[in-house]
Enzyme design. Structure first.
Site, PDB file in Angstrom:
ATOM      1  N   HIS A  70      -7.836  -5.532   0.455  1.00  0.00           N
ATOM      2  CA  HIS A  70      -6.574  -4.797   0.605  1.00  0.00           C
ATOM      3  C   HIS A  70      -5.823  -5.334   1.832  1.00  0.00           C
ATOM      4  CE1 HIS A  70      -4.162  -1.179   0.062  1.00  0.00           C
ATOM      5  NE2 HIS A  70      -4.236  -0.935   1.355  1.00  0.00           N
ATOM      6  N   TRP A 113     -10.303   0.592  -4.586  1.00  0.00           N
ATOM      7  CA  TRP A 113      -9.694   1.884  -4.243  1.00  0.00           C
ATOM      8  C   TRP A 113      -8.312   2.009  -4.874  1.00  0.00           C
ATOM      9  CZ3 TRP A 113     -11.174   6.382  -2.498  1.00  0.00           C
ATOM     10  CH2 TRP A 113     -10.328   7.212  -1.748  1.00  0.00           C
ATOM     11  N   SER A 127       0.811  -1.206   0.000  1.00  0.00           N
ATOM     12  CA  SER A 127       0.000   0.000   0.000  1.00  0.00           C
ATOM     13  C   SER A 127       0.849   1.262   0.000  1.00  0.00           C
ATOM     14  CB  SER A 127      -0.965  -0.060   1.189  1.00  0.00           C
ATOM     15  OG  SER A 127      -2.099   0.711   0.903  1.00  0.00           O
ATOM     16  N   LYS A 177       4.060   2.136  -2.610  1.00  0.00           N
ATOM     17  CA  LYS A 177       4.437   3.345  -3.350  1.00  0.00           C
ATOM     18  C   LYS A 177       5.915   3.652  -3.049  1.00  0.00           C
ATOM     19  CE  LYS A 177      -0.090   5.253  -1.771  1.00  0.00           C
ATOM     20  NZ  LYS A 177      -1.121   4.573  -2.487  1.00  0.00           N
TER      21      LYS A 177
HETATM   22  C1  GCU Z   1      -5.229   4.819   2.185  1.00  0.00           C
HETATM   23  C2  GCU Z   1      -4.700   5.598   1.029  1.00  0.00           C
HETATM   24  C3  GCU Z   1      -3.957   4.695   0.037  1.00  0.00           C
HETATM   25  C4  GCU Z   1      -2.932   3.860   0.768  1.00  0.00           C
HETATM   26  C5  GCU Z   1      -3.589   3.114   1.899  1.00  0.00           C
HETATM   27  C6  GCU Z   1      -2.630   2.281   2.765  1.00  0.00           C
HETATM   28  O1  GCU Z   1      -6.285   4.007   1.739  1.00  0.00           O
HETATM   29  O2  GCU Z   1      -5.767   6.252   0.413  1.00  0.00           O
HETATM   30  O3  GCU Z   1      -3.318   5.473  -0.952  1.00  0.00           O
HETATM   31  O4  GCU Z   1      -2.286   2.996  -0.128  1.00  0.00           O
HETATM   32  O5  GCU Z   1      -4.217   4.033   2.757  1.00  0.00           O
HETATM   33  O6  GCU Z   1      -1.471   2.621   2.893  1.00  0.00           O
HETATM   34  O7  GCU Z   1      -3.096   1.284   3.343  1.00  0.00           O
END
Ligand code: GCU
Length: 408
Positions: A388, A338, A247, A251
């Protein structure tokens, strides 16, 4: 995640494939002067640096000039960790500019068998090293109190063990190194003064310049500091370092992998917007949404692309391509809309031409594979059922991918 999705549930989040705008991706091999790259040398000396510069100045921000000191102290060493299968070490990292310092703790497990050098997975955890195992000797993150109230359930040991398949990783002959990501940049905008960013020369607590790095840049930098330490470890094969990020850490892992070629395998787990997903699909989380919810993640310049993805000079297939010829793996979860699973897949697909330039394999079809049918080339991809998360299935795929590239 739930919070963010709920916050935007009422607003214009698009989950309808038929409403994805038609878009043109910025060219991967076409240089700013119009020339099209056709050799590895042109890629490495012209196009790649151009793209790296754009991601730095427009998306993730620029690491400041100047260095800070990093020292390591072995706090604990247990040759009988994980029921005797591994040697566990906890290492304190101190980051200092001579006047001010911050601290982080790395948790490292090295398999006792096989003897000799082993490959390693590096990855941040979200809720502290103590959350990844029920081992009561595992220390708490030095900054956890800044981000979690004293009675918050995240203080409970082992609350994230399902995300860290330590037994499986060790049994397959890999070491694993994890650190709480808050130790590098505690994940709240108001905690910038407690981050490693605040140690660098020219840091100004009251202003942020347009291309200044923020949390994702700092997390990526921190994972390279973990590699510096691992290179001092006799049992670690420093030619076989993989980074795995979930997540927001997916990134950061892609950004770390783009910049530091010591990461020989880069794994993005459900990284979504600002990770593997193509911005131009505007499906699920978008630039506008992410910058509003997490103003401290990307550089300020990136905010000018809120609701204007078509003028962003890059897209995420180019970020993935920066990792070539090293191996990259993108993973999605079916219910994680998402994060836009299709956009994650397509950026892995569209990074292909650079892998082909190196004589490597690319994903050969723009149709997404079925659930649980991983693609294991030089670019890997899978989509699994479920939400997720990081699951045992994800780890099994990453271990298979690492076996393929590190053991054959
Ligand atoms: C939020 C955010 C995402 C990210 C996520 C996470 O949902 O919007 O961009 O990847 O948190 O880190 O679990």
């Amino acid at each position: 995640w739930l919070f963010a999705s709920l916050m935007y549930a009422q607003q214009n989040v698009n989950y309808d494939e038929s409403k994805v705008p038609s878009y043109v991706l910025p060219g991967l091999l076409q240089c700013e002067n119009g020339k099209v790259v056709s050799t590895i040398e042109q890629w490495e000396t012209q196009r790649r640096p151009e793209l790296l510069e754009l991601f730095t100045s427009q998306v993730y921000g620029c690491k400041p000039e100047g260095k800070i000191d990093v020292t390591y102290e072995i706090l604990t060493e247990n040759p009988g960790a994980l029921n005797g299968k591994a040697t566990g070490k906890q290492v304190k990292f101190t980051f200092s500019n001579g006047k001010k310092k911050t601290e982080a703790i790395l948790l490292l497990y090295i398999p006792n068998k096989p003897a000799g050098k082993v490959p390693v997975f590096v990855g941040y955890n979200f809720k502290g090293n103590h959350s990844t195992t029920s081992d009561t000797t595992v220390l708490y993150s030095p900054v956890f109190h800044l981000v979690k109230e004293p009675d918050h359930p995240d203080w409970e040991r082992g609350n994230q063990t399902s995300r860290w398949s330590y037994d499986k990783i060790i049994d397959r002959g890999y070491a694993v190194a994890t650190m709480c990501y808050h130790d590098i940049y505690p994940d709240k905008p108001e905690l910038r003064n407690h981050s490693i960013v605040s140690l660098f020369p020219d840091y100004n607590p009251d202003t942020i310049v347009p291309d200044e790095w923020q949390a994702i840049g700092a997390w990526a930098w921190g994972s390279s500091r973990i590699v510096d330490f691992l290179e001092t470890q006799e049992r670690i094969d420093s030619d076989k370092i993989a980074i795995m990020g979930h997540s927001r850490q997916g990134k950061a892992a892609l950004w770390a992998g783009a910049q530091d070629d010591r990461f020989r395998i880069v794994i993005s787990n459900d990284s979504g917007c600002g990770g593997a997903a193509l911005f131009r699909r505007e499906f699920g989380e978008t630039i506008d949404i992410i910058n509003k919810n997490f103003p401290h993640w990307f550089c300020k310049n990136f905010h000018q692309y809120n609701n204007r993805e078509e003028i962003l000079p890059v897209d995420q297939h180019q970020l993935i391509a920066l990792i070539a010829p090293r191996k990259v793996y993108v993973a999605s979860a079916e219910e994680d809309l998402w994060a836009d699973p299709k956009g994650e897949f397509l950026s892995a697909y569209h990074a292909g031409p650079v892998y082909l330039l190196y004589g490597l394999t690319a994903i050969d079809s723009d149709k997404m594979p079925q659930l649980h049918k991983p693609i294991m080339g030089d670019i890997g991809y899978h989509i699994r059922a479920g939400k997720h998360d990081v699951t045992e299935y994800d780890w099994e795929c990453y271990l298979d991918f690492a076996d393929k590239h590190f053991k054959n």
